[in-house]
Design a protein around this motif. Structure first.
Motif, PDB file in Angstrom:
ATOM      1  N   ASP A 153       0.848  -1.199   0.000  1.00 27.69           N
ATOM      2  CA  ASP A 153       0.000   0.000   0.000  1.00 27.69           C
ATOM      3  C   ASP A 153       0.884   1.249   0.000  1.00 27.69           C
ATOM      4  OD1 ASP A 153      -1.847   1.976   0.242  1.00 27.69           O
ATOM      5  OD2 ASP A 153      -2.768   1.242   2.083  1.00 27.69           O
ATOM      6  N   PRO A 154       1.198   1.782  -1.187  1.00 23.15           N
ATOM      7  CA  PRO A 154       2.073   2.961  -1.288  1.00 23.15           C
ATOM      8  C   PRO A 154       1.498   4.214  -0.630  1.00 23.15           C
ATOM      9  CG  PRO A 154       1.828   1.865  -3.420  1.00 23.15           C
ATOM     10  CD  PRO A 154       0.795   1.275  -2.502  1.00 23.15           C
ATOM     11  N   SER A 155       0.184   4.231  -0.382  1.00 28.64           N
ATOM     12  CA  SER A 155      -0.441   5.418   0.207  1.00 28.64           C
ATOM     13  C   SER A 155      -0.758   5.229   1.692  1.00 28.64           C
ATOM     14  CB  SER A 155      -1.730   5.764  -0.554  1.00 28.64           C
ATOM     15  OG  SER A 155      -2.670   4.706  -0.443  1.00 28.64           O
ATOM     16  N   LEU A 156      -0.101   4.279   2.329  1.00 33.06           N
ATOM     17  CA  LEU A 156      -0.336   4.015   3.750  1.00 33.06           C
ATOM     18  C   LEU A 156       0.442   5.030   4.593  1.00 33.06           C
ATOM     19  CD1 LEU A 156      -1.480   2.259   6.029  1.00 33.06           C
ATOM     20  CD2 LEU A 156       0.486   0.738   5.744  1.00 33.06           C
ATOM     21  N   ALA A 157      -0.293   5.869   5.307  1.00 36.09           N
ATOM     22  CA  ALA A 157       0.336   6.929   6.102  1.00 36.09           C
ATOM     23  C   ALA A 157       1.313   6.366   7.129  1.00 36.09           C
ATOM     24  CB  ALA A 157      -0.746   7.757   6.807  1.00 36.09           C
ATOM     25  N   ASP A 158       0.941   5.259   7.771  1.00 37.40           N
ATOM     26  CA  ASP A 158       1.815   4.679   8.797  1.00 37.40           C
ATOM     27  C   ASP A 158       3.149   4.209   8.221  1.00 37.40           C
ATOM     28  OD1 ASP A 158       0.507   4.075  11.696  1.00 37.40           O
ATOM     29  OD2 ASP A 158      -1.033   4.275  10.175  1.00 37.40           O
ATOM     30  N   ALA A 159       3.134   3.768   6.984  1.00 35.80           N
ATOM     31  CA  ALA A 159       4.379   3.329   6.347  1.00 35.80           C
ATOM     32  C   ALA A 159       5.296   4.520   6.080  1.00 35.80           C
ATOM     33  CB  ALA A 159       4.072   2.582   5.054  1.00 35.80           C
ATOM     34  N   HIS A 160       4.717   5.637   5.645  1.00 35.41           N
ATOM     35  CA  HIS A 160       5.522   6.842   5.413  1.00 35.41           C
ATOM     36  C   HIS A 160       6.008   7.435   6.735  1.00 35.41           C
ATOM     37  CE1 HIS A 160       5.050   7.144   1.057  1.00 35.41           C
ATOM     38  NE2 HIS A 160       3.820   6.666   1.241  1.00 35.41           N
ATOM     39  N   LEU A 161       5.183   7.342   7.775  1.00 37.41           N
ATOM     40  CA  LEU A 161       5.608   7.742   9.113  1.00 37.41           C
ATOM     41  C   LEU A 161       6.818   6.908   9.548  1.00 37.41           C
ATOM     42  CD1 LEU A 161       5.411   8.709  12.100  1.00 37.41           C
ATOM     43  CD2 LEU A 161       3.501   7.116  12.371  1.00 37.41           C
ATOM     44  N   ALA A 162       6.709   5.602   9.367  1.00 39.55           N
ATOM     45  CA  ALA A 162       7.804   4.699   9.736  1.00 39.55           C
ATOM     46  C   ALA A 162       9.066   5.014   8.928  1.00 39.55           C
ATOM     47  CB  ALA A 162       7.379   3.249   9.509  1.00 39.55           C
ATOM     48  N   LYS A 163       8.889   5.308   7.645  1.00 46.09           N
ATOM     49  CA  LYS A 163      10.025   5.633   6.779  1.00 46.09           C
ATOM     50  C   LYS A 163      10.698   6.928   7.236  1.00 46.09           C
ATOM     51  CE  LYS A 163      11.255   5.963   1.873  1.00 46.09           C
ATOM     52  NZ  LYS A 163      10.733   5.930   0.485  1.00 46.09           N
ATOM     53  N   GLY A 164       9.887   7.904   7.637  1.00 44.82           N
ATOM     54  CA  GLY A 164      10.431   9.162   8.141  1.00 44.82           C
ATOM     55  C   GLY A 164      11.228   8.953   9.417  1.00 44.82           C
ATOM     56  N   ASN A 165      10.693   8.150  10.326  1.00 43.92           N
ATOM     57  CA  ASN A 165      11.395   7.860  11.574  1.00 43.92           C
ATOM     58  C   ASN A 165      12.716   7.138  11.318  1.00 43.92           C
ATOM     59  OD1 ASN A 165       9.357   9.024  13.069  1.00 43.92           O
ATOM     60  ND2 ASN A 165       8.380   7.090  13.626  1.00 43.92           N
ATOM     61  N   LEU A 166      12.679   6.166  10.419  1.00 46.53           N
ATOM     62  CA  LEU A 166      13.886   5.383  10.133  1.00 46.53           C
ATOM     63  C   LEU A 166      14.970   6.232   9.468  1.00 46.53           C
ATOM     64  CD1 LEU A 166      15.353   2.662  10.152  1.00 46.53           C
ATOM     65  CD2 LEU A 166      14.272   2.154   7.951  1.00 46.53           C
ATOM     66  N   SER A 167      14.562   7.211   8.686  1.00 47.58           N
ATOM     67  CA  SER A 167      15.549   8.047   7.992  1.00 47.58           C
ATOM     68  C   SER A 167      16.313   8.942   8.968  1.00 47.58           C
ATOM     69  CB  SER A 167      14.865   8.916   6.929  1.00 47.58           C
ATOM     70  OG  SER A 167      14.118   9.964   7.536  1.00 47.58           O
ATOM     71  N   TRP A 168      15.695   9.204  10.126  1.00 45.40           N
ATOM     72  CA  TRP A 168      16.250  10.201  11.060  1.00 45.40           C
ATOM     73  C   TRP A 168      17.022   9.502  12.178  1.00 45.40           C
ATOM     74  CZ3 TRP A 168      15.323  12.596  15.990  1.00 45.40           C
ATOM     75  CH2 TRP A 168      15.836  13.884  16.092  1.00 45.40           C
ATOM     76  N   THR A 169      18.205   9.003  11.836  1.00 48.90           N
ATOM     77  CA  THR A 169      19.043   8.278  12.788  1.00 48.90           C
ATOM     78  C   THR A 169      20.480   8.756  12.678  1.00 48.90           C
ATOM     79  OG1 THR A 169      19.547   6.503  11.213  1.00 48.90           O
ATOM     80  CG2 THR A 169      17.612   6.194  12.633  1.00 48.90           C
TER      81      THR A 169
END
Length: 289
Positions: A107-123
């Motif tokens: 699901d490319p439009s899943l908000a939770d997946a983009h949230l998770a991607k944003g969190n993972l990028s910020w390390t």
């Protein structure tokens, strides 16, 4: 009116199709997801055992439905938290990345997946790319304006880079959406500390559970000239945790430095660096050091 009704039917059908990509028809899988989500939210960033238990539940949900996008997104978030706070082993970063990409593939439009991607990028390993993380978190909010976690994460990134008014806005939105959230209240108090509104910060930290956020509480007390009370707060944390962690050691170092106890301050700095370096969350201790 018929034209409007047809448009509404199309919109509803699109929404249902979108939801069907994210959710599952397997009741047991959904049950495990819900239990995991409850534990993960309750754990926050302070209970590794609870996060580990949530991961087991998410993995079970996925084993019951290998196309359950929402469970993959939640698993990615949990792995990211482990990697960010507890264990800088790159295997957790890799596991998080794989889970998030799985979620997005279903699901490319899943908000939770983009949230998770944003969190993972910020390390730490990624160099804390603020603009990249903010863009991803804003996209999550565009997809779901009522995402409590997306507002929480965006508010958190903003206060780390000094955009304190924007941080307060998103943290307050999150708190409005979920008044029971344990995330926003202490971070609003933290922003007040950064704004040097120490009375407001103290009020915010004092309203929390007695054993929560005592490190930050202690620093605010010190800034108000209440150094004895600050030491008592950290000593209380030692009793609760029964171990000294790098964040607490760094807070002790600040108090020792403020009271002219150079040797003790240097010892605590050394301890904090030996136990925290390499962990993404160490940046708070670094700030105090």
């Amino acid at each position: 009116s018929n034209h409007i009704i047809e448009k509404l039917k199309i919109a509803i059908t699109k929404k249902e199709n979108s939801l069907s990509k994210s959710y599952t028809e397997n009741i047991d899988a959904y049950d495990h997801y819900l239990r995991g989500h409850y534990l993960f939210r309750k754990a926050g960033a302070s209970n590794q055992n609870m996060i580990d238990s949530a991961i087991v539940l998410f993995e079970k949900a996925i084993s019951l439905d290998p196309k359950f996008a929402l469970a993959y997104a939640e698993l990615g978030k949990a792995y990211t938290t482990l990697f960010f706070i507890y264990d800088p082993d790159s295997k957790w970063e890799t596991k998080a990345y794989v889970a998030i990409e799985k979620a997005l593939s279903f699901d490319p439009s899943l908000a939770d997946a983009h949230l998770a991607k944003g969190n993972l990028s910020w390390t730490l390993s990624s160099g804390f790319p603020h603009e990249k993380a903010i863009k991803e978190l804003k996209h999550a909010i565009e997809l779901n304006p009522n995402s409590v976690e997306a507002h929480e994460s965006l508010g958190s990134v903003y206060f780390h880079i000094g955009l304190l008014d924007k941080a307060l806005y998103h943290l307050r939105v999150a708190l409005t959406l979920d008044p029971a959230s344990r995330f926003s209240r202490p971070r609003i108090a933290r922003v007040h500390w950064y704004q040097q509104k120490f009375d407001s910060a103290l009020q915010g930290f004092s309203a929390l559970q007695p054993s929560d956020w005592l490190r930050e509480h202690a620093i605010v007390l010190m800034n108000l000239g209440r150094t004895d009370d600050a030491f008592k707060a950290l000593d209380k944390l030692s009793t609760v945790n029964q171990i000294l962690d790098y964040d607490q050691a760094a807070a002790y170092a600040v108090l020792y430095a403020a009271t002219g106890r150079k040797k003790e301050a240097e010892e605590k700095i050394k301890f904090a660096m030996e136990h925290g370096e390499g962990v993404s969350h160490f940046h708070h201790a670094e700030h105090l050091i």
